[in-house]
Design a protein around this motif. Structure first.
Motif, PDB file in Angstrom:
ATOM      1  N   ALA A  96      39.031  39.335  30.249  1.00 56.93           N
ATOM      2  CA  ALA A  96      37.651  38.884  30.034  1.00 56.93           C
ATOM      3  C   ALA A  96      37.018  38.413  31.338  1.00 56.93           C
ATOM      4  O   ALA A  96      35.859  38.745  31.620  1.00 56.93           O
ATOM      5  CB  ALA A  96      37.623  37.768  28.990  1.00 56.93           C
ATOM      6  N   LEU A  97      37.749  37.641  32.141  1.00 60.80           N
ATOM      7  CA  LEU A  97      37.187  37.169  33.407  1.00 60.80           C
ATOM      8  C   LEU A  97      36.855  38.344  34.320  1.00 60.80           C
ATOM      9  O   LEU A  97      35.799  38.359  34.966  1.00 60.80           O
ATOM     10  CB  LEU A  97      38.156  36.202  34.104  1.00 60.80           C
ATOM     11  N   THR A  98      37.704  39.337  34.349  1.00 65.21           N
ATOM     12  CA  THR A  98      37.441  40.537  35.156  1.00 65.21           C
ATOM     13  C   THR A  98      36.137  41.205  34.710  1.00 65.21           C
ATOM     14  O   THR A  98      35.273  41.531  35.529  1.00 65.21           O
ATOM     15  CB  THR A  98      38.617  41.529  35.045  1.00 65.21           C
ATOM     16  N   TYR A  99      35.984  41.389  33.416  1.00 66.38           N
ATOM     17  CA  TYR A  99      34.786  42.015  32.849  1.00 66.38           C
ATOM     18  C   TYR A  99      33.539  41.185  33.168  1.00 66.38           C
ATOM     19  O   TYR A  99      32.489  41.723  33.542  1.00 66.38           O
ATOM     20  CB  TYR A  99      34.985  42.158  31.335  1.00 66.38           C
ATOM     21  N   GLU A 100      33.657  39.876  33.026  1.00 66.39           N
ATOM     22  CA  GLU A 100      32.509  38.988  33.250  1.00 66.39           C
ATOM     23  C   GLU A 100      32.134  38.907  34.719  1.00 66.39           C
ATOM     24  O   GLU A 100      30.940  38.829  35.059  1.00 66.39           O
ATOM     25  CB  GLU A 100      32.818  37.611  32.674  1.00 66.39           C
ATOM     26  N   LYS A 118      37.160  45.103  42.639  1.00 69.01           N
ATOM     27  CA  LYS A 118      37.079  43.798  43.296  1.00 69.01           C
ATOM     28  C   LYS A 118      37.090  42.679  42.258  1.00 69.01           C
ATOM     29  O   LYS A 118      37.716  41.640  42.466  1.00 69.01           O
ATOM     30  CB  LYS A 118      35.816  43.715  44.178  1.00 69.01           C
ATOM     31  N   ALA A 119      36.413  42.877  41.131  1.00 72.94           N
ATOM     32  CA  ALA A 119      36.411  41.880  40.061  1.00 72.94           C
ATOM     33  C   ALA A 119      37.836  41.656  39.555  1.00 72.94           C
ATOM     34  O   ALA A 119      38.263  40.512  39.349  1.00 72.94           O
ATOM     35  CB  ALA A 119      35.498  42.318  38.921  1.00 72.94           C
ATOM     36  N   ALA A 120      38.587  42.741  39.377  1.00 74.41           N
ATOM     37  CA  ALA A 120      39.977  42.622  38.922  1.00 74.41           C
ATOM     38  C   ALA A 120      40.820  41.877  39.950  1.00 74.41           C
ATOM     39  O   ALA A 120      41.643  41.023  39.594  1.00 74.41           O
ATOM     40  CB  ALA A 120      40.562  44.008  38.647  1.00 74.41           C
ATOM     41  N   GLU A 121      40.597  42.154  41.208  1.00 72.36           N
ATOM     42  CA  GLU A 121      41.349  41.470  42.276  1.00 72.36           C
ATOM     43  C   GLU A 121      41.017  39.982  42.308  1.00 72.36           C
ATOM     44  O   GLU A 121      41.917  39.134  42.389  1.00 72.36           O
ATOM     45  CB  GLU A 121      41.015  42.100  43.634  1.00 72.36           C
ATOM     46  N   LEU A 122      39.730  39.637  42.247  1.00 73.36           N
ATOM     47  CA  LEU A 122      39.324  38.224  42.302  1.00 73.36           C
ATOM     48  C   LEU A 122      39.877  37.444  41.111  1.00 73.36           C
ATOM     49  O   LEU A 122      40.381  36.322  41.264  1.00 73.36           O
ATOM     50  CB  LEU A 122      37.803  38.110  42.360  1.00 73.36           C
ATOM     51  N   ALA A 123      39.789  38.034  39.928  1.00 72.84           N
ATOM     52  CA  ALA A 123      40.313  37.367  38.730  1.00 72.84           C
ATOM     53  C   ALA A 123      41.825  37.173  38.849  1.00 72.84           C
ATOM     54  O   ALA A 123      42.349  36.088  38.556  1.00 72.84           O
ATOM     55  CB  ALA A 123      39.964  38.170  37.482  1.00 72.84           C
TER      56      ALA A 123
END
Length: 169
Positions: A96-100, A118-123
């Protein structure tokens, strides 16, 4: 009791997240030590209450309550019974955090805020700051003048962290 944690991995994560400002909102990213609370035998619910006191947008919530008073008296509203209903599996919370973080059409934006990879990496980097955490979502700690609060609050034995995305359309 909730000592702010300053470590290099968190500092680097914050710097990278700042490179992707939200279209109409902000991110809230902080990690604190909860060792003192754990050593006193504080319950998970009481620790979450202490985190609420630290991280919730109290001034905005107070102003919002004046502008939008409750329609029912407080005595008729069901009492808060803890955080169990807000707990998610770590896997679901990470997804969910990746998606958001990505943003985009799934949350009403014309373009992605953060590229998918990048979202997946940051999460994943946020979750990596914790050892076997418990994850909580939808706590309603964000500024009520924004339409959405997304993100996660994580707690492990020593640390608690929030990575919240507060924004409107």
């Amino acid at each position: 009791m909730l000592a702010l944690i300053h470590d290099l991995a968190l500092k680097q994560l914050k710097a990278e997240v700042a490179q992707y400002p939200r279209m109409n909102g902000y991110t809230q990213l902080e990690v604190v030590s909860i060792q003192a609370l754990r050593s006193m035998g504080t319950t998970q619910n009481d620790i979450l209450d202490a985190l609420y006191e630290r991280w919730a947008a109290h001034d905005a919530i107070a102003v919002h309550r004046v502008a939008h008073p409750l329609r029912e008296p407080l005595s008729s509203i069901e009492c808060f019974d803890g955080y169990d209903d807000y707990e998610y599996s770590v896997c679901d919370a990470l997804e969910a955090l990746t998606y958001e973080l990505k943003g985009g059409s799934g949350i009403g934006h014309l373009a992605d805020t953060v590229p998918s990879e990048k979202a997946a990496e940051l999460a994943a980097r946020f979750f990596a700051l914790f050892q076997a955490p418990r994850a909580y979502r939808g706590l309603g700690w964000g500024d009520p003048f924004y339409a959405f609060e997304q993100g996660v609050v994580l707690l492990d034995e020593d640390r608690a962290g929030c990575f919240l995305i507060i924004e409107s359309d």
